[in-house]
Design an enzyme around this catalytic site. Structure first.
Site, PDB file in Angstrom:
ATOM      1  N   THR A 840       0.809  -1.218   0.000  1.00 20.13           N
ATOM      2  CA  THR A 840       0.000   0.000   0.000  1.00 20.13           C
ATOM      3  C   THR A 840       0.843   1.269   0.000  1.00 20.13           C
ATOM      4  OG1 THR A 840      -0.154  -0.119   2.417  1.00 20.13           O
ATOM      5  CG2 THR A 840      -1.938  -1.115   1.130  1.00 20.13           C
ATOM      6  N   CYS A 841       2.079   1.178   0.451  1.00 21.12           N
ATOM      7  CA  CYS A 841       2.951   2.365   0.449  1.00 21.12           C
ATOM      8  C   CYS A 841       3.252   2.824  -0.964  1.00 21.12           C
ATOM      9  CB  CYS A 841       4.256   2.073   1.185  1.00 21.12           C
ATOM     10  SG  CYS A 841       4.035   1.557   2.899  1.00 21.12           S
ATOM     11  N   PHE A 842       3.285   1.886  -1.893  1.00 21.08           N
ATOM     12  CA  PHE A 842       3.677   2.208  -3.272  1.00 21.08           C
ATOM     13  C   PHE A 842       2.565   1.911  -4.283  1.00 21.08           C
ATOM     14  CE2 PHE A 842       7.354   0.637  -0.837  1.00 21.08           C
ATOM     15  CZ  PHE A 842       8.091   1.812  -0.771  1.00 21.08           C
TER      16      PHE A 842
END
Length: 873
Positions: A840-842
């Protein structure tokens, strides 16, 4: 002698007759000025413009020497109207004009529409209303009569043209019309108010007022006959444009060059005449046609830039008061000019759109239209400002010293509020006070321009030259940029601040001091997320509020996820779900509008509302979208304006409609019909009725026709301001602790801030499909990718939100729509029973290559329905 308009056309036409050997003054000026003003043909358009401007100056000197300015009391020895002037032939006048233009030894007189020759040779009949000068028949304006371009004359000509054949000459003489429309004084006198007109009396009355606030109205008061101007151009529109288009374009270009000379060289002009002339010029119906866009409009934009601030304010006020119907026409022409220029030019890092003077000057003119549009709309009278929030300054000498030593100090964030726009201050108008602009704000957005801006460069110019005009920055003109483009500028602002805090920590370590934490770290438990988060944020706010401006790093206790953005997204989502739950008691649900509002009877302390404000500020500061649903009045109050009656429409539509019906009711029996007193009733969070008197003994004071407006205003003020004053003051204080140094209020309007906080409401997954990238061997033509999008497009909105939550950490659409969400789908091995996973960070979705569409659907739905938390993959 030929007319002045013929000189203009002779100086521009490439096909000017070189075989004509008549020794007219026009030919003399043309030949002698060409010999003096010859330039290298390869020098480009800038020298052509300089050449043309110089030629215009020579022509003005020439006619001043030969014909005079028309003022019998003129004392300029280089003016034929003066008794001191020598009699000159055309050749002599041309030679002297060239010398004067080169040395600038003489002042230029004010030009008059009827150029009167020497005072002793004036052939005008004192009993006649016309004067024959150089074959130009111009009526005597001193006797309050119109020239031949008046609305009655144009009406007569246009009606005659309807029965004329294609080859018949245009009724209005082109030479006469061109001279009139290329001279600012002429245009002003054509549509100028008569001395005894009503509007002129009003202007004088305003000037004589002792109220200092009336000064601006005195300067920009009505000085031209707008109705006649509108009628004249309507009649002119009946004439086929082919008869006058090229001539009018040339005349407007000449007009702009004359204005530029007046403003830049001679420094002798009447601001009222120039502005009135510009208002008339922009009333031309064909101003948005191709010839005007390429030649006339850019030249007019260039001339307007040289006007002082007072003239810009007068132009905006005239447009807003007398020409509001033309605002869309003017705006569309400017938008078309900018768009055509942007899409037809190949910009690069060397030559950017900020360097394109055609675009930048049109943008500057659009700012005047923008403020005119606000002034022409519905403006709230006597708005009440919120009390200013004072945040104790926390000095960091070591950090301030670092800013002066490191190269990025040129782009540091300001510790003071950005200055108000000078034009807005002069007009005394604020977008927060405009309830409904004449044209929607969205019509000022230019998407092609927004997409072509290199925001990192524009932001650098915005920060380094915020107090100068040496480098153009579109962020100084935020009305033309979309919210998505401006949010990128805000992102750079916040990131630079975060990096500055990291450098401060590094310098502390270098000099041997105790280094502060370079990040804002929060360690929370999922089961106690509210308590843990509020306690930690309260400690940070008390010890060093500057730490709130560091990059946020969240860690869930007992989980192995490393926060590169995704963990923070889930943290905000979870905390918002609990805080805004009505069972928690801090906020209530508005049943009609489905929005949340502060609980006026909440048992929570002010500190807790302050921390909620910090959470909202941190979300904006860290570029995270929240699932909150505040009414618009909350964002207006955050930006400094108290709620008013108009805000009830969004806060409680039923109540607003009822009160509006009361205001619209005109019967004398209002007291009997509504039977309403100054005692009101509202409910607490438990549904109990609470009564409040808006006035002393309000239960015995009935609402009547005389006091109904007072009742409505007091009712709205109590519901939106007084009843939640304690809670909102604490909430706003927390918000300002994070955003006090941000240009948030300078770049965004309240409705744009709502989009910034809550994201877009447009769930267009077709846009997401177009913007998605593929990795690991997948392409847009892969079978599983086609199956994936076939499944996604058939999902309901709830399931689509879950998919966004699973892949990005947030179920909200970013500002600008899903096309701004860069999703990556990567291959995660061959067919298997594993569920899809995500970083989810990227925004990366790891998708095994399942053998069938049914299996892909089954695994995908399980993954998005039961995903929570972070673990090692």
């Amino acid at each position: 002698m030929n007319s002045k308009s013929e000189t203009d056309e002779a100086s521009r036409g490439s096909e000017a007759s070189s075989s004509n050997n008549n020794s007219t003054p026009n030919n003399i000026v043309e030949e002698q000025s060409q010999s003096v003003l010859c330039v290298n043909p390869a020098s480009g358009g800038s020298q052509d413009i300089m050449k043309r401007a110089a030629k215009e100056l020579i022509e003005r000197y020439f006619y001043q020497l030969l014909e005079g300015c028309g003022n019998p009391n003129c004392d300029n020895e280089y003016c034929a109207s003066s008794q001191k002037a020598k009699k000159l032939t055309a050749n002599e006048a041309a030679a002297v004009a060239i010398k004067l233009a080169e040395k600038k030894e003489a002042l230029l007189c004010d030009r008059h529409p009827n150029k009167v020759p020497r005072t002793e040779t004036n052939n005008c009949d004192s009993n006649s209303s016309t004067c024959d000068t150089s074959n130009k028949k111009v009526k005597n304006t001193s006797s309050n009569q119109k020239t031949d371009l008046s609305d009655s004359k144009v009406q007569e000509d246009s009606q005659g043209k309807e029965t004329a054949n294609e080859s018949s000459p245009i009724i209005i003489q082109q030479t006469e019309y061109k001279y009139i429309t290329s001279t600012s004084k002429c245009l002003d006198l054509i549509f100028g108010c008569n001395k005894n007109s009503v509007c002129n009396k009003e202007s004088k009355a305003m000037c004589s007022s002792s109220d200092p606030d009336k000064d601006i109205d005195c300067v920009i008061g009505p000085e031209f006959d707008a109705a006649s101007c509108h009628r004249a151009f309507r009649y002119l529109a009946k004439v086929p444009s082919k008869y006058y288009n090229s001539m009018l374009v040339s005349a407007l270009e000449t007009l702009a060059l004359h204005l530029k000379i007046d403003l830049e060289i001679s420094k002798k002009f009447s601001m009222e005449d120039v502005v009135t002339c510009l208002v008339i010029a922009f009333e031309i119906p064909d101003i948005g046609c191709s010839d005007y866009l390429e030649v006339a409009l850019p030249t007019l934009c260039h001339a307007i830039e040289y006007l002082p601030l007072k003239a810009h304010a007068r132009l905006a006020r005239l447009w807003s008061e007398y020409c509001k119907e033309s605002l869309r026409h003017i705006l569309e022409a400017l938008q078309q000019l900018i768009t055509l220029r942007v899409v037809s030019t190949n910009y690069s890092r060397i030559y950017q759109v900020q360097d394109d003077e055609c675009v930048t000057k049109a943008t500057k003119l659009m700012k005047i239209v923008y403020y005119a549009n606000m002034a022409a709309g519905e403006v709230q009278q006597n708005p009440q400002p919120e009390e200013p929030v004072v945040i104790a300054s926390q000095l960091d000498p070591l950090g301030d010293a670092l800013h002066d030593l490191l190269p990025l100090s040129a782009i540091k964030t300001s510790k003071h509020a950005l200055p108000e726009d000078p034009l807005a201050a002069y007009l005394k108008i604020n977008s927060l006070d405009v309830r409904k602009p004449y044209l929607p704000y969205e019509e000022f957005y230019n998407e092609p321009l927004s997409d072509n801006i290199e925001m990192d460069i524009d932001f650098a110019s915005y920060k380094t030259d915020v107090n100068s005009a040496t480098k153009f920055a579109f962020l100084n003109y935020p009305f033309i940029l979309t919210a998505a483009t401006k949010s990128l500028g805000l992102y750079y602002e916040n990131r630079i601040r975060m990096y500055s805090e990291r450098r401060v920590s590094l310098l502390h370590a270098v000099v041997g001091a105790a280094p502060p934490m370079p990040f804002l770290r929060l360690r929370v438990r999922r089961s106690h997320i509210i308590a843990d988060a509020l306690v930690e944020l309260e400690m940070i706010a008390m010890e060093r509020a500057l730490d709130l401006k560091k990059q946020l790093m969240v860690e869930f206790e007992g989980e192995q996820g490393v926060d590169e953005g995704g963990v923070s997204k889930e943290f905000f989502q979870l905390i918002v779900e609990e805080i805004f739950n009505p069972d928690y008691g801090m906020f209530t649900q508005q049943p009609d509008s489905h929005t949340v509002w502060f609980n006026p009877t909440s048992f929570e302390t002010e500190a807790q509302f302050t921390l909620i404000g910090i959470v909202l500020g941190l979300a904006i500061y860290n570029n995270i979208i929240l699932a909150v649903n505040f009414p618009m009045v909350v964002y207006r109050k955050l930006m400094g304006r108290k709620g008013a009656f108009e805000d009830l429409a969004d806060w409680n539509p039923s109540l607003y409609n009822g009160l509006k019906d009361m205001l619209d009711y005109s019967g004398d029996d209002l007291e009997e019909v509504y039977y309403q007193t100054f005692r009101i009733c509202y409910k607490d969070v438990f549904g109990n009725n609470i009564f409040h008197d808006l006035k002393d003994e309000g239960d015995s004071l009935f609402v009547t026709q005389a006091n109904k407006r007072e009742f409505v205003d007091m009712y709205a003020d109590f519901l939106l301001n007084k009843s939640v004053e304690t809670q909102f003051r604490a909430f706003r204080r927390g918000f300002v602790m994070v955003t006090d140094e941000s240009p948030l209020s300078a770049l965004f309007r309240p409705e744009e801030i709502e989009t910034l906080v809550c994201g877009s409401k447009n769930f267009d997954f077709n846009e997401l499909e177009k913007s998605t990238e593929y990795d690991g061997g997948y392409t847009s033509d892969s079978r599983i990718i086609k199956d994936f999008w076939c499944i996604v497009h058939k999902l309901c909105i709830t399931e689509k939100r879950k998919l966004l939550q699973f892949t990005t950490g947030s179920d909200r659409v970013p500002v600008g729509g899903l096309s701004y969400l860069k999703l990556v789908i990567a291959r995660n091995g061959p067919d298997s029973d594993r569920l899809p996973t995500a970083h989810t960070c990227f925004n990366v979705l790891l998708l095994p290559e399942y053998r069938s569409r049914d299996k892909l659907r089954d695994r995908l739905m399980k993954a998005i329905s039961y995903s929570k938390g972070f673990g090692m993959l």
